[in-house]
Structure formats: structure tokens, C-alpha cells
Design an enzyme around this catalytic site. Structure first.
Site, PDB file in Angstrom:
ATOM      1  N   THR A   1     -38.428 -45.704  65.207  1.00  0.00           N
ATOM      2  CA  THR A   1     -38.178 -44.486  64.440  1.00  0.00           C
ATOM      3  C   THR A   1     -36.802 -43.874  64.703  1.00  0.00           C
ATOM      4  O   THR A   1     -36.458 -42.861  64.100  1.00  0.00           O
ATOM      5  CB  THR A   1     -39.259 -43.427  64.746  1.00  0.00           C
ATOM      6  OG1 THR A   1     -39.269 -43.191  66.157  1.00  0.00           O
ATOM      7  CG2 THR A   1     -40.624 -43.895  64.282  1.00  0.00           C
ATOM      8  N   CYS A   2     -36.016 -44.477  65.575  1.00  0.00           N
ATOM      9  CA  CYS A   2     -34.703 -43.933  65.956  1.00  0.00           C
ATOM     10  C   CYS A   2     -33.652 -44.295  64.902  1.00  0.00           C
ATOM     11  O   CYS A   2     -33.373 -45.476  64.678  1.00  0.00           O
ATOM     12  CB  CYS A   2     -34.297 -44.482  67.320  1.00  0.00           C
ATOM     13  SG  CYS A   2     -32.629 -44.025  67.833  1.00  0.00           S
ATOM     14  N   ASP A   3     -33.059 -43.284  64.273  1.00  0.00           N
ATOM     15  CA  ASP A   3     -32.040 -43.525  63.241  1.00  0.00           C
ATOM     16  C   ASP A   3     -30.827 -44.250  63.793  1.00  0.00           C
ATOM     17  O   ASP A   3     -30.258 -45.114  63.122  1.00  0.00           O
ATOM     18  CB  ASP A   3     -31.613 -42.207  62.589  1.00  0.00           C
ATOM     19  CG  ASP A   3     -32.691 -41.621  61.686  1.00  0.00           C
ATOM     20  OD1 ASP A   3     -33.571 -42.383  61.231  1.00  0.00           O
ATOM     21  OD2 ASP A   3     -32.659 -40.406  61.444  1.00  0.00           O
TER      22      ASP A   3
END
Length: 108
Positions: free
Chosen positions: A8-10
Site C-alpha cells: 500500500t506504500c505509494d
């Protein structure tokens, strides 16, 4: 090349996309789904020291005072998502984050 992060880390997504676009073969390892081993945590702390722990995260703010005062190894073992991301392992060594310097080194 292995990119350690969370799905989920951009920043991890940007790094993965840029590295693949540059023709790099990248294995993504989600440290939430496949937590780091004790020896991997030790290696990262040896390489990056306290910088490996993201003290700006909401996860950090939610830690108990006891865990905040503990060693980085204990913090990462208890909460893998505290790891500053991404960590990228190449034949050259380990890289932390996705700033201009890391991009210059890895994207040529």
C-alpha cells in the site's frame, strides 16, 4: 534486485514502477505479508542505524512508550511496517528510500 516495502506504500509503488521501466528485474517483498527475519532486521539496522525506523508514521505514534524506547531491532520485529521504505537490495548493496540520490544510482 529485491525491493522491501508494503503493497500500500505509494513510494514503493513508484520505485517499483520506475525500476521495472528502466529494465531492472525486481522482486517485491511485502514485509507485512512476509516479515523480515531476525538476521535481515539486524543487517538493516547495522547498515542504516536508527534511520531504518520511520518515526514520522502513524504506526510509530501508536507505539507504547516502552516500544518507542526499545532498540530498532525490537521495533521492527514487533511492527514490520515501521521500516522506512523502500529498502532496495542490489548487487552493489542496500539502499534506503527513493530520493534523487537513490534514483540516480539505480536508474543510471
Amino acid at each position: 534486485m529485491i525491493l522491501y516495502g508494503i503493497s500500500t506504500c505509494d513510494t514503493c509503488k513508484k520505485a517499483l514502477k520506475a525500476l521495472e521501466a528502466a529494465g531492472q528485474s525486481v522482486e517485491f517483498r511485502d514485509v507485512r505479508a512476509a516479515p523480515l527475519s531476525e538476521s535481515e532486521i539486524s543487517e538493516l539496522v547495522t547498515e542504516f542505524g536508527d534511520a531504518i525506523v520511520n518515526r514520522q508514521s502513524t504506526t510509530w505514534r501508536g507505539l507504547s512508550d516502552w516500544l518507542k524506547a526499545s532498540e530498532p531491532e525490537a521495533q521492527l520485529a514487533a511492527q514490520p511496517t515501521l521500516m522506512k521504505r523502500p529498502v532496495i537490495r542490489t548487487e552493489e548493496g542496500l539502499f534506503l528510500g527513493w530520493d534523487a540520490g537513490v534514483q540516480r544510482r539505480l536508474l543510471g
